[in-house]
Design an enzyme around this catalytic site. Structure first.
Site, PDB file in Angstrom:
ATOM      1  N   SER A 238       0.843  -1.188   0.000  1.00  0.00           N
ATOM      2  CA  SER A 238       0.000   0.000   0.000  1.00  0.00           C
ATOM      3  C   SER A 238       0.879   1.239   0.000  1.00  0.00           C
ATOM      4  CB  SER A 238      -0.908   0.002   1.224  1.00  0.00           C
ATOM      5  OG  SER A 238      -0.129   0.291   2.363  1.00  0.00           O
ATOM      6  N   LYS A 239       0.213   2.369  -0.030  1.00  0.00           N
ATOM      7  CA  LYS A 239       0.899   3.654  -0.126  1.00  0.00           C
ATOM      8  C   LYS A 239       2.012   3.830   0.892  1.00  0.00           C
ATOM      9  CE  LYS A 239      -2.152   7.107  -2.062  1.00  0.00           C
ATOM     10  NZ  LYS A 239      -3.266   7.958  -1.722  1.00  0.00           N
ATOM     11  N   ARG A 240       1.804   3.278   2.071  1.00  0.00           N
ATOM     12  CA  ARG A 240       2.846   3.557   3.055  1.00  0.00           C
ATOM     13  C   ARG A 240       4.153   2.814   2.767  1.00  0.00           C
ATOM     14  NH1 ARG A 240       2.491  -0.424   6.796  1.00  0.00           N
ATOM     15  NH2 ARG A 240       0.755  -1.742   6.186  1.00  0.00           N
ATOM     16  N   GLY A 242       5.521   3.124  -0.142  1.00  0.00           N
ATOM     17  CA  GLY A 242       6.127   3.897  -1.230  1.00  0.00           C
ATOM     18  C   GLY A 242       5.146   3.980  -2.380  1.00  0.00           C
TER      19      GLY A 242
END
Ligand code: GLU
Length: 469
Positions: A238-240, A242
């Site tokens: 997921s976004k966290r 990268g």
């Protein structure tokens, strides 16, 4: 005819995990001479956006994942879904359910309290009474109560689910809009999809969908459920972790074929080969060798693969991808050499197009200052004589080629009895502004004679000033 599809919901960016399933579907169709379809699953009107549709189309086009049919939009097909729901009613396989959200909550709570798995209990399945006032019903599918569903998954193997485990699925919401499990079945049927290749987060939907296929009398496609892509900490990517949006990789200067190469290797292997051209991916890809356990996304490896593809690509191909990055830095590509030649020269030292573009600026833009550290070290008074001599030799060259430039540098070094570095480094700083560049003769050739001479003059003036100061 083999037909596969990619069916993203346009509710965000185009996720690289999703693209991997798109790639597998695309490769499978290409390999077997079939067709690949793009279908936008936009029935969730609240969460779907045009921006996200655009990101999907742009991402697919950047990656070169071309489709033979589509894009189809589910929102254009509501009439058809309604027809199929009517068909299910006719067959006695659909019914209205008037249970209110509160009623369903209570039901679940009671089931949990009794230690049972929460599921819809079928309370309106055989309802013949008067419809309760003021309730807009949902429509449910009468899932078979007995027997089992067998999925012969091409990746997961045989998966068996007892119908007792499945409850009666909602196929239309109370506002009348059809739900995912219905639309996907109708579409795959109408579009003649033979192989459904998708993320294994959908595996629990598959038995319900198979029951629906059978209910409407459609042929059940073959399924392949591809394991998820995880971040380095083992949780779903997921976004966290990268960048997860495909277009972010474009912006970060990756080659599309490198991203595809990285994604194809994520959970699939062919001997110990790491680098694949698109044609090789098509030739060697096979669902049977897709790993059934999740894979971990690793940006370092992606970057390494990008470097290898940058080394392999045709100069024109590099230049096409590099151009926007160089322009972005304020360079006018008409004010310098052919970018393909520049890319060809810089390819061995760049991991991404961002790096390559940063090294390309001095071919197009004059600079006002030399890099402080490099100038301090190499544009010293001792460099004046070799630079002056080089200026004279380079000025008189009438064939401006890396070979003749090389000879001129060599001749200057010999005349002054200096090592090549003592001549080459001041020249490098003079004509590129800094201490790092590809081979200086080839670099000088591309920068051009006039510019090189002007810059050497500027370096001589710098040294002169330094002597005074
Ligand atoms: N629209 C679904 C999603 O984006 C995919 C459905 C499918 O592949 O069957 O998750």
């Amino acid at each position: 005819m083999i037909r596969t599809r990619f069916a993203p919901s346009p509710t965000g960016y185009l996720h690289i995990g999703g693209v991997r399933t798109a790639l597998f579907s695309w490769l499978y169709a290409k390999k077997l001479g079939g067709e690949f379809i793009l279908r936008i699953e936009d029935t969730d009107l609240e969460r779907s956006t045009q921006e996200s549709v655009n990101a999907i189309l742009e991402g697919m086009s950047w990656l070169g994942l071309d489709y033979d049919q589509g894009p189809f939009y589910q929102t254009h097909r509501f009439e058809r879904y309604k027809e199929v729901i009517d068909l299910l009613f006719e067959k006695g396989l659909a019914y209205y359910c008037y249970a209110t959200p509160e009623e369903l909550d209570e039901m679940r709570e009671a089931q949990k309290a009794a230690g049972e798995k929460p599921r819809y209990d079928g309370r309106y399945r055989n309802f013949n009474g008067e419809a309760p006032e003021g309730i807009k019903p949902v429509i449910r599918f009468k899932n078979p109560e007995e027997g089992e569903v067998v999925i012969n998954d091409q990746v997961k193997g045989k998966v068996v689910i007892a119908n007792k485990e499945l409850d009666d699925l909602i196929i239309a919401r109370s506002d009348g809009t059809p739900t995912y499990n219905l639309t996907v079945v109708v579409d795959d049927w109408d579009m003649g999809v033979t192989h459904v290749i998708r993320g294994d987060d959908h595996l629990n939907n598959t038995p319900r969908q198979i029951n629906l296929y059978e209910a409407i009398g459609a042929e059940v496609p073959k399924f392949s459920h591809i394991p998820m892509v995880l971040g380095e900490d083992g949780s779903r990517l997921s976004k966290r972790h990268g960048a997860v949006s495909v277009l972010q990789y474009k912006e970060q200067g990756f080659l599309p074929e490198a991203l595809l190469n990285y994604l194809v290797r994520l959970g699939w292997s062919y001997g110990d080969q790491e680098i694949f051209t698109i044609d090789q991916m098509i030739e060697f890809f096979d669902l049977d060798s897709v790993n059934s356990s999740p894979s971990t996304f690793n940006t370092e490896k992606l970057t390494w693969i990008n470097e290898q593809h940058i080394k392999m690509a045709k100069p024109e191909h590099l230049s096409r991808h590099l151009a926007p990055f160089v322009t972005e830095l304020g360079c006018d590509l008409n004010n310098g050499p052919d970018l393909a030649d520049v890319a060809d020269l810089l390819r061995d030292r760049a991991k991404t197009f961002i790096e390559m573009a940063n090294s390309a600026t001095y071919f197009y833009q004059d600079f006002e200052e030399f890099e402080a550290g490099a100038a301090k070290k190499h544009l010293r008074p001792v460099a004046e004589e070799p630079l002056q001599l080089l200026f004279n030799k380079l000025q008189s060259l009438d064939n401006w080629q890396s070979e003749t430039i090389h000879e001129a540098i060599q001749a200057a070094a010999e005349e002054l009895e200096l090592g090549m570095g003592k001549v080459g480094m001041p020249l490098r700083v003079a004509i590129t502004g800094g201490g790092q560049s590809p081979a200086i003769d080839a670099t000088a050739q591309l920068i051009g004679q006039k510019r090189c001479l002007e810059r050497i003059k500027m370096a001589l003036a710098f040294i002169e000033k330094r002597k005074e100061g």
